[in-house]
Structure formats: structure tokens, C-alpha cells
Design a protein around this motif. Sequence first.
Motif, short mmCIF file in Angstrom:
data_model
loop_
_atom_site.label_atom_id
_atom_site.label_comp_id
_atom_site.label_asym_id
_atom_site.label_seq_id
_atom_site.Cartn_x
_atom_site.Cartn_y
_atom_site.Cartn_z
N ILE A 1 0.81 -1.23 0.00
CA ILE A 1 0.00 0.00 0.00
C ILE A 1 0.85 1.28 0.00
O ILE A 1 0.60 2.17 -0.81
CB ILE A 1 -1.00 0.01 1.18
N PRO A 2 1.85 1.41 0.89
CA PRO A 2 2.61 2.67 0.90
C PRO A 2 3.23 3.02 -0.46
O PRO A 2 3.10 4.16 -0.92
CB PRO A 2 3.70 2.40 1.95
N VAL A 3 3.85 2.05 -1.10
CA VAL A 3 4.50 2.30 -2.39
C VAL A 3 3.48 2.68 -3.46
O VAL A 3 3.66 3.64 -4.21
CB VAL A 3 5.30 1.05 -2.84
N ARG A 4 2.40 1.91 -3.53
CA ARG A 4 1.38 2.16 -4.57
C ARG A 4 0.66 3.49 -4.36
O ARG A 4 0.30 4.18 -5.31
CB ARG A 4 0.36 1.02 -4.60
N LEU A 5 0.41 3.81 -3.09
CA LEU A 5 -0.29 5.06 -2.78
C LEU A 5 0.55 6.25 -3.23
O LEU A 5 0.05 7.17 -3.89
CB LEU A 5 -0.56 5.13 -1.27
N LYS A 6 1.84 6.21 -2.93
CA LYS A 6 2.72 7.31 -3.34
C LYS A 6 2.81 7.39 -4.86
O LYS A 6 2.79 8.47 -5.46
CB LYS A 6 4.12 7.11 -2.73
N GLU A 7 2.90 6.22 -5.49
CA GLU A 7 3.00 6.14 -6.95
C GLU A 7 1.76 6.78 -7.61
O GLU A 7 1.89 7.59 -8.53
CB GLU A 7 3.07 4.65 -7.31
N ALA A 8 0.58 6.41 -7.12
CA ALA A 8 -0.66 6.93 -7.72
C ALA A 8 -0.84 8.42 -7.42
O ALA A 8 -1.33 9.18 -8.25
CB ALA A 8 -1.86 6.14 -7.20
N ARG A 9 -0.41 8.85 -6.22
CA ARG A 9 -0.54 10.27 -5.85
C ARG A 9 0.38 11.15 -6.69
O ARG A 9 -0.05 12.18 -7.23
CB ARG A 9 -0.21 10.46 -4.36
N THR A 10 1.63 10.74 -6.84
CA THR A 10 2.58 11.57 -7.59
C THR A 10 2.22 11.58 -9.08
O THR A 10 2.42 12.58 -9.76
CB THR A 10 4.03 11.09 -7.39
N ARG A 11 1.63 10.48 -9.58
CA ARG A 11 1.20 10.45 -10.99
C ARG A 11 0.11 11.50 -11.23
O ARG A 11 0.02 12.08 -12.30
CB ARG A 11 0.71 9.05 -11.34
N LYS A 12 -0.70 11.72 -10.21
CA LYS A 12 -1.76 12.74 -10.30
C LYS A 12 -1.24 14.14 -9.96
O LYS A 12 -2.02 15.10 -9.92
CB LYS A 12 -2.90 12.40 -9.32
N GLU A 13 0.06 14.21 -9.66
CA GLU A 13 0.70 15.48 -9.31
C GLU A 13 0.01 16.17 -8.13
O GLU A 13 -0.24 17.38 -8.15
CB GLU A 13 0.79 16.41 -10.53
N LEU A 14 -0.33 15.37 -7.13
CA LEU A 14 -0.92 15.90 -5.90
C LEU A 14 0.10 15.82 -4.78
O LEU A 14 0.89 14.86 -4.71
CB LEU A 14 -2.16 15.09 -5.49
N THR A 15 0.09 16.81 -3.88
CA THR A 15 0.90 16.71 -2.67
C THR A 15 0.13 15.88 -1.65
O THR A 15 -1.07 15.65 -1.80
CB THR A 15 1.18 18.10 -2.07
N GLN A 16 0.84 15.44 -0.60
CA GLN A 16 0.16 14.71 0.48
C GLN A 16 -0.93 15.60 1.08
O GLN A 16 -2.03 15.13 1.42
CB GLN A 16 1.17 14.28 1.54
N GLN A 17 -0.63 16.89 1.22
CA GLN A 17 -1.62 17.83 1.78
C GLN A 17 -2.87 17.90 0.89
O GLN A 17 -4.00 17.81 1.40
CB GLN A 17 -0.97 19.23 1.87
N GLN A 18 -2.66 18.01 -0.40
CA GLN A 18 -3.80 18.11 -1.33
C GLN A 18 -4.65 16.84 -1.31
O GLN A 18 -5.88 16.90 -1.25
CB GLN A 18 -3.29 18.39 -2.75
N LEU A 19 -3.98 15.70 -1.36
CA LEU A 19 -4.73 14.44 -1.38
C LEU A 19 -5.50 14.26 -0.07
O LEU A 19 -6.66 13.85 -0.07
CB LEU A 19 -3.79 13.25 -1.62
#
Lengths: 103, 103
Positions: free
Chosen positions: B7-25
Motif C-alpha cells: 500500500i505505501p509504495v502504490r499510494l505514493k505512486e498513484a498520488r505523484t502520478r496525479k501530481e498531488l501533494t500529500q496535503q492536497q490528497l
Amino acid sequence: MSLISPIPVRLKEARTRKELTQQQLGELLGLEPNNASARMNQYERGKHTPDFDTLKRLADILEVPVAYFYCEDKLEAAIVEAVHRLGPEQKLALLAFIETLKS
Amino acid sequence: MSLISPIPVRLKEARTRKELTQQQLGELLGLEPNNASARMNQYERGKHTPDFDTLKRLADILEVPVAYFYCEDKLEAAIVEAVHRLGPEQKLALLAFIETLKS
């Protein structure tokens, strides 16, 4: 809001495909024989959710990837199960094929 | 035995692909602004595991299926993500294609 996890449905689907009873699968998982069937039944009724370690061991026994248990769509589940048996080169060929489907 | 969830790896992968920061997501997820980034960071470091409801909402925001977060293999993750955008007829065509790969 409480969404329904696909784990119970997928677990039962993979277990019956392997022609295992809840008792047999529970024992393969290492549960005590007098507890095995009841615990597996709880997982398949969604009364308890297996943790990641347990799901991983169930996946290995049932020869599916852990992701299979989280597939909400039946066709996606079938694809995930089939893809898991492919090698890296076949997976790359598949990705290329999907690109042609999308266009 | 403690196995590592993808989960941690995939979550970061999908978030950065959407160009979202952790704050935004985190805010899209409905977390309080002063807590959003810290909580998403905990998810991406594996400090906390999102429950199914949260994973489902993250999946919807990031346009991946929940199963994506459980893919341990990078190629399988890419396939699961691509398959999710196909229609039922395309999925059936894909299953037929996989059969040809296995033989």
C-alpha cells in the motif's frame, strides 16, 4: 458510510475453485482444527477481515495474488488471477495489447 | 512473521502520478487541513494502514481500483490500473488474449 469489501466473495470463489472446504483451508492456514472452519466462515461472511499477513498466506495457498481479494469487478478479478500466472515478458506484451484496446 | 504491504509504495505512486501533494490528497479525502499532510505521510510510510472505506475513497480520487494498492508486482499494478479503464467487452477480449499467452 461503510463500503462493502470484496474479500468475502473473492475468498469463497478462490477456495471453492480449489475444491477446499473452509475446514481444509483453515488448517492449511495453520489454524487449530477445532477453530479452522469457524474462522474461515467469519472471513467469508465479512464478520472479520483477515490482516495483510493472513491474506498473503491465503493468496499463496489459493494461488492468486493478494490484489485478487480486493477486485470489486468479477472480470477484473479473473484478469488479475490470469495475469499473476504470466512471466514478465508476457506481462509487457499484455500492457502493449491493452494500449491497442484503449485507442 | 510480518509481511510488507504494498500500500505505501502504490499510494505514493498513484498520488505523484496525479501530481498531488500529500496535503492536497488528504484534503480531497476530507481530512482536516492541519492534519491532512501528516496522516497521508503516515499512510505512505506504512505507519498506519487505511481501512477499506478510506482506500476506496483514495482509489476513486486517484482513479485506480482498490486492488491496485495491493499489487506487489509493479507490472501487475500497471496492468490492473490499465484494465480498470476498459469496458466489459474489452475486458473479455483481454481475457481471451491472456489465454493465447499462456499456451
